[in-house]
Design an enzyme around this catalytic site. Structure first.
Site, PDB file in Angstrom:
ATOM      1  N   GLU A 121      43.473  41.167  46.762  1.00  0.00           N
ATOM      2  CA  GLU A 121      42.806  41.964  45.742  1.00  0.00           C
ATOM      3  C   GLU A 121      41.577  42.630  46.364  1.00  0.00           C
ATOM      4  OE1 GLU A 121      41.439  39.904  42.231  1.00  0.00           O
ATOM      5  OE2 GLU A 121      40.998  41.773  41.216  1.00  0.00           O
ATOM      6  N   GLY A 262      33.954  34.853  45.737  1.00  0.00           N
ATOM      7  CA  GLY A 262      33.961  33.462  45.295  1.00  0.00           C
ATOM      8  C   GLY A 262      35.307  32.798  45.481  1.00  0.00           C
ATOM      9  N   GLU A 265      42.667  34.289  42.504  1.00  0.00           N
ATOM     10  CA  GLU A 265      43.638  33.651  41.617  1.00  0.00           C
ATOM     11  C   GLU A 265      45.098  33.863  42.004  1.00  0.00           C
ATOM     12  OE1 GLU A 265      41.637  36.326  40.727  1.00  0.00           O
ATOM     13  OE2 GLU A 265      42.763  37.781  39.550  1.00  0.00           O
ATOM     14  N   ASN A 266      45.423  34.102  43.286  1.00  0.00           N
ATOM     15  CA  ASN A 266      46.811  34.301  43.706  1.00  0.00           C
ATOM     16  C   ASN A 266      47.764  33.332  43.001  1.00  0.00           C
ATOM     17  OD1 ASN A 266      45.608  35.899  45.932  1.00  0.00           O
ATOM     18  ND2 ASN A 266      45.018  33.866  46.668  1.00  0.00           N
ATOM     19  N   HIS A 298      37.874  29.306  36.089  1.00  0.00           N
ATOM     20  CA  HIS A 298      38.077  30.763  36.048  1.00  0.00           C
ATOM     21  C   HIS A 298      39.380  31.154  36.741  1.00  0.00           C
ATOM     22  CE1 HIS A 298      36.649  35.018  36.122  1.00  0.00           C
ATOM     23  NE2 HIS A 298      37.374  35.056  37.228  1.00  0.00           N
ATOM     24  N   GLU A 299      39.553  30.684  37.958  1.00  0.00           N
ATOM     25  CA  GLU A 299      40.760  31.074  38.710  1.00  0.00           C
ATOM     26  C   GLU A 299      42.008  30.512  38.032  1.00  0.00           C
ATOM     27  OE1 GLU A 299      40.080  33.346  40.696  1.00  0.00           O
ATOM     28  OE2 GLU A 299      37.951  32.900  40.871  1.00  0.00           O
ATOM     29  N   HIS A 302      42.995  32.557  35.038  1.00  0.00           N
ATOM     30  CA  HIS A 302      43.620  33.834  35.403  1.00  0.00           C
ATOM     31  C   HIS A 302      45.151  33.740  35.358  1.00  0.00           C
ATOM     32  CE1 HIS A 302      40.735  36.904  36.380  1.00  0.00           C
ATOM     33  NE2 HIS A 302      40.148  36.252  37.353  1.00  0.00           N
ATOM     34  N   GLU A 321      39.157  40.388  34.013  1.00  0.00           N
ATOM     35  CA  GLU A 321      37.923  39.699  34.424  1.00  0.00           C
ATOM     36  C   GLU A 321      37.013  39.373  33.235  1.00  0.00           C
ATOM     37  OE1 GLU A 321      37.818  38.247  37.005  1.00  0.00           O
ATOM     38  OE2 GLU A 321      39.171  39.290  38.367  1.00  0.00           O
TER      39      GLU A 321
HETATM   40  N1  ARG Z   1      39.794  38.253  41.145  1.00  0.00           N
HETATM   41  C1  ARG Z   1      38.813  37.458  41.812  1.00  0.00           C
HETATM   42  C2  ARG Z   1      38.104  36.661  40.743  1.00  0.00           C
HETATM   43  O1  ARG Z   1      37.492  37.137  39.858  1.00  0.00           O
HETATM   44  C3  ARG Z   1      37.802  38.234  42.578  1.00  0.00           C
HETATM   45  C4  ARG Z   1      38.341  39.192  43.548  1.00  0.00           C
HETATM   46  C5  ARG Z   1      37.271  40.028  44.110  1.00  0.00           C
HETATM   47  N2  ARG Z   1      37.861  41.067  44.884  1.00  0.00           N
HETATM   48  C6  ARG Z   1      37.164  42.017  45.487  1.00  0.00           C
HETATM   49  N3  ARG Z   1      37.779  42.919  46.133  1.00  0.00           N
HETATM   50  N4  ARG Z   1      35.870  42.071  45.419  1.00  0.00           N
HETATM   51  O2  ARG Z   1      38.190  35.517  40.655  1.00  0.00           O
HETATM   52 ZN    ZN Z   2      38.240  36.688  38.038  1.00  0.00          ZN
END
Ligand code: ARG
Ligand code: ZN
Length: 875
Positions: A121, A262, A265-266, A298-299, A302, A321
């Site tokens: 991401e 941080g 969430e794969n 949080h993860e 997701h 988010e």
């Molecule tokens: N989706 C992730 C989260 O909120 C964060 C990913 C951040 N990605 C980035 N390219 N800054 O848990």
């Molecule tokens: Zn997130």
């Protein structure tokens, strides 16, 4: 090139299945991707297929098993175009070669301390293979990972493990993973390395057994129990509160030490910055424990809000988010104290999001245009995005909110969707028209709600005028009135809420006033005595309130408001008024003395036997330098702010030294360390009292502070003590740093704190300290956590030294940005955002900041990330 929301076009081809074989090698990893591609029904046959790439090199290309002739395609590192694909579904087999070891951007596939891992991401998958790397292309992935058995005994990818075995005649082995849930490429993940496995198990509500694993570097197995416990509580809570169950046989978490953000969430394979996994009392603070719990949650959350239902395009980032932050905030509120969590979150919002919204980087919760999407993982998208979801709940009520959300889960499962589709679910279930509410996603800037009131004793009426306005924001000339839910209470002299016999001029539901127009003239009838208005209780909307309070009324609210948030707010407002006044006196000559009335409020809070210790610790925390700067708004002089704040702190310390010393001792928890909220709250109060006592001018203050530091048996107390000794330049400052270093040199997370404490110390010597720390054996410019500990914390947490009147602080950060940018653009551009409030500084500092920014801007080979931030910051 600018990417615009209005230009969105659905993809012309679908990729339904992906089969990947990744043959890992430090410098020459081969990736074989077989894509099952199909043309969309409404697209003309023969339309070119254009795949994204980023620094890729193509080794082989086959279509339906045949090598594609040279004139059938064009390829470059960032693009692969098949000129005339077949009109029937076809297979495309793409072989690329990549170099994980040389990947210093930490996007795509890279190596961190010997472990292969990925971050896809937002647009990292295109650094692994050519692909339609956009969130609305959902495919089913099968991944075969191959690596030497010795180096990489652990081979992981998304989904469930299908097969594992040796590759005959070699020293290598493989694992085959299959993820049955269609997902966008940004949720792809792969990990391989020599890692320790910490296993556990969770049984879902429908009795499905899920294997849980946390993978860490060997030696760190003992640091995972809090993260694992947090994970199990998250899984249970999501079932109980949102009715969401987990959907694979296994849930894996991997902790790595080099990570740009941080965590990620794969699907089925979350990858974490190790600071959000590893904890023991010796190296982690109470805050670290709380952060781990929140980030793990949080993860995990997701999985439904982000993975099962994802975003159509990156403009919709807040869809996953904002909603997921809201969910993790609710989780923490249920696990810990709801008022404490609310206050903590609002402080975060005001320190990070409000300045963003008031400066050159302001953007709507759903932006309409971007140059580099990585720069939009912001406080506005995340934190304000969560506030918008919270307001939705306030406006619709708990039941309406949950019905709408259930419909959303039901209707959009398996889709990539939009904010409009999300809101429609709530309209359909509750019959509420949310078109005006939707403005919260469209308009940048923090609305200001102005309040005036009058009491008429003869008529027994209380009248209230409310008006709202959004101050000008770059690129947003005018704004429309937003829907603002204002939770309120009319506080009677006994501290209880008074109830009007009738009210006119605004929609009221329960204890919420619903502003929908730019002005409201409201009259409450049957009010038998003059009330004090307690407005924006629990911070029911992300707005600023402009309300002139008599000091006596604020003191009354500080002592008596039955809403804990507003009680805290009243103490803060009193302190803020006084700090702004003191800052002003300093600018006009000499520092005035703090008003007794304000100092005594702090004494009253300290001596209130009924206040929860955690809340008391928060109420006793003065507004930060950044908060004061924001309140002052223009012509900011950080030195004056620092001095004013110190003045008030000392006045409180000197007047109440006895009670402070007693509280520091009384609230220090005894016995074995426990990170639970209640114990942590006591520790926070004990350390808050010690923070004041350190500057109380009493005989034993220095010794008392040193003893607390040196005898601390946990990181929370040790770090609190170290901060006092170093930031207040107390006797033993250097000895304390040395002692800490020798105790913690083996723990990189603990050492990050050591760098941070020194970088945030006020005083002219800090700049030289930072420069010498650059060559400290433990400084590592390639490790994002270490860089953030030294530089990001300096630029955002040391206002007087960053904004030094000689410009040397700005210069140091500017030079660092340029150097880091060559290696890791995301870390550089994040550091660069620390200049965002430069125009609010006084003329001299403003000019110095501008020249540092110009220097960055004049660099010709800036990354897209940093170019985007610098252009917007200077515009
Ligand atoms: N989706 C992730 C989260 O909120 C964060 C990913 C951040 N990605 C980035 N390219 N800054 O848990
Ligand atoms: Zn997130």
């Amino acid at each position: 090139p600018a990417i615009r929301l209005e230009d969105y076009q659905p993809p012309v081809y679908r990729i339904e299945k992906v089969h990947l074989t990744v043959k890992l090698d430090p410098a020459e990893t081969e990736v074989v991707a077989t894509l099952s591609v199909a043309r969309q029904a409404d697209v003309q046959a023969g339309t070119p297929l254009v795949l994204d790439g980023d620094e890729l090199s193509l080794r082989e290309l086959k279509l339906n098993g045949e090598v594609l002739p040279d004139d059938g395609y064009t390829v470059s590192p960032d693009k692969l175009e098949i000129h005339a694909p077949p009109s029937k579904p076809f297979d495309l087999k793409i072989t690329t070669q990549i170099n994980p070891e040389a990947n210093t951007k930490l996007m795509g596939l890279y190596r961190s301390s010997g472990t292969y891992c990925t971050q896809c991401e937002a647009e990292g998958f295109r650094r692994i293979t050519y692909f339609l790397d956009r969130p609305d292309v959902l495919a089913i992935y099968t991944t075969r990972v191959e690596a030497p058995k010795n180096d990489c005994p652990v081979l992981l990818a998304n989904g469930n493990l299908m097969e594992k075995g040796d590759i005959d005649g070699t020293d290598r082995h493989y694992a085959l993973w299959h993820d049955p849930h269609p997902k966008p490429a940004y949720l792809f993940a792969l990990v391989a390395g020599n890692l320790a496995q910490v296993p556990d198990r969770f049984t879902t509500a429908s009795d499905k057994k899920v294997d849980l694993n946390i993978y860490v570097e060997h030696g760190n197995e003992g640091l995972c129990s809090w993260a694992m416990d947090s994970l199990k509580r998250s899984m249970k809570w999501d079932e109980d509160v949102f009715g969401r169950e987990y959907d694979l046989d296994v849930f894996n978490i991997v902790a790595v030490s080099d990570f740009n953000m941080g965590a990620m969430e794969n699907k089925g394979l979350n990858i974490f910055n190790d600071k959000y996994v590893l904890a023991d009392p010796e190296t982690a603070t109470d805050q670290d424990y709380a952060n781990i719990e929140a980030v793990i949650a949080h993860e995990y959350f997701h999985n439904w809000t982000g993975n099962r239902i994802t975003c159509r395009d990156w403009f919709q980032l807040c869809l996953k988010e904002g909603l997921t932050v809201f969910r993790d905030q609710e989780f923490t509120s249920d696990m810990r104290s709801r008022p404490v969590k609310r206050i903590t979150d609002v402080r975060l919002l005001k320190t990070h999001q409000f300045p963003e919204d008031a400066g050159p980087l302001a953007h709507p919760v759903r932006p309409r245009v971007y140059h580099e999407i990585n720069n939009f993982y912001t406080a506005t998208v995340y934190e304000k995005g969560a506030e918008v979801v919270r307001m939705l709940k306030t406006v619709l009520g708990d039941e309406g909110f949950h019905k709408g959300l259930d419909l959303y889960f039901d209707r959009h499962d398996g889709e990539a969707t939009t904010i409009e589709a999300f809101l429609t679910c709530f309209e359909d279930t509750t019959g509420t028209d949310l078109s005006q509410f939707a403005l919260w996603y469209e308009q940048a800037g923090t609305p200001v709600v102005s309040v005036a009131s009058a009491y008429d004793a003869d008529r027994q009426t209380y009248s209230l005028s409310l008006s709202q306005e959004i101050p000008p924001v770059p690129g947003q000339r005018s704004s429309k009135p937003a829907v603002i839910p204002l939770r309120f209470g009319l506080l009677g002299p006994d501290g209880k809420d008074m109830h009007a016999t009738s009210a006119s001029g605004i929609k009221i539901s329960g204890d919420v006033l619903l502003m929908e127009k730019s002005r409201h003239e409201i009259t409450f009838s049957g009010i038998s005595s003059q009330p004090v208005m307690s407005l924006l209780r629990a911070f029911s909307a992300p707005v600023r309130i402009d309300q002139k309070f008599a000091t006596a009324d604020l003191q009354f609210l500080a002592a008596r408001d039955n809403d804990p948030f507003n009680r805290w707010q009243a103490v803060q407002s009193l302190a803020m008024q006084e700090l702004v006044r003191l800052t002003g006196t300093l600018r006009h000559g000499k520092l005035g003395a703090p008003a007794d009335g304000v100092v005594s409020v702090f004494g009253a809070v300290l001596n209130d036997q009924n206040l929860d210790p955690a809340l008391k610790a928060l109420a006793l925390t003065l507004p930060s330098e950044a908060d004061i700067a924001q309140e002052i708004g223009k012509n900011v002089d950080p030195d004056a702010i620092l001095a004013a704040r110190k003045q008030l702190r000392q006045a409180i310390a000197r007047q109440f030294h006895g009670a402070l010393r007693a509280a520091a001792l009384e609230f220090a928890p005894r016995g074995d360390y426990s990170p639970d909220a209640e114990t942590a709250g006591k520790r926070a109060l004990s350390n808050r009292a010690a923070y004041y006592y350190a500057v109380s001018n009493t005989e034993d203050a220095a010794q008392f502070t040193w003893d607390r530091f040196s005898s601390a048996d946990n990181m929370t107390d040790r770090l609190a003590g170290l901060m006092l000794l170093v930031h207040d330049h107390m006797p033993g400052e250097t000895a304390a740093l040395d002692l800490y270093l020798s105790r913690h040199e083996k723990s990189s997370l603990a050492m990050d704190k050591w760098f941070m404490v020194q970088a945030t110390a006020p005083g002219d010597g800090t700049l030289a300290t930072i420069k010498s720390l650059f060559s400290h054996p433990l400084y590592d410019a390639t490790n994002p956590n270490r860089v953030r500990a030294l530089l990001q914390s300096f630029a955002t947490g040391n206002a007087t030294q960053f904004a030094r009147p000689d410009g040397a602080g700005f210069e140091l950060v500017a030079e660092s940005v340029l150097e880091i940018d060559k290696r890791n653009p995301q870390v550089a551009s994040r550091l660069l955002t620390s200049f965002r409030s430069w125009r609010a500084l006084d003329a001299n500092r403003c000019a110095l900041a501008e020249s540092a920014l110009m220097k960055i801007s004049s660099c010709e080979d800036l990354s897209r990330d940093s170019r985007d931030i610098i252009d917007r910051t200077l515009q």
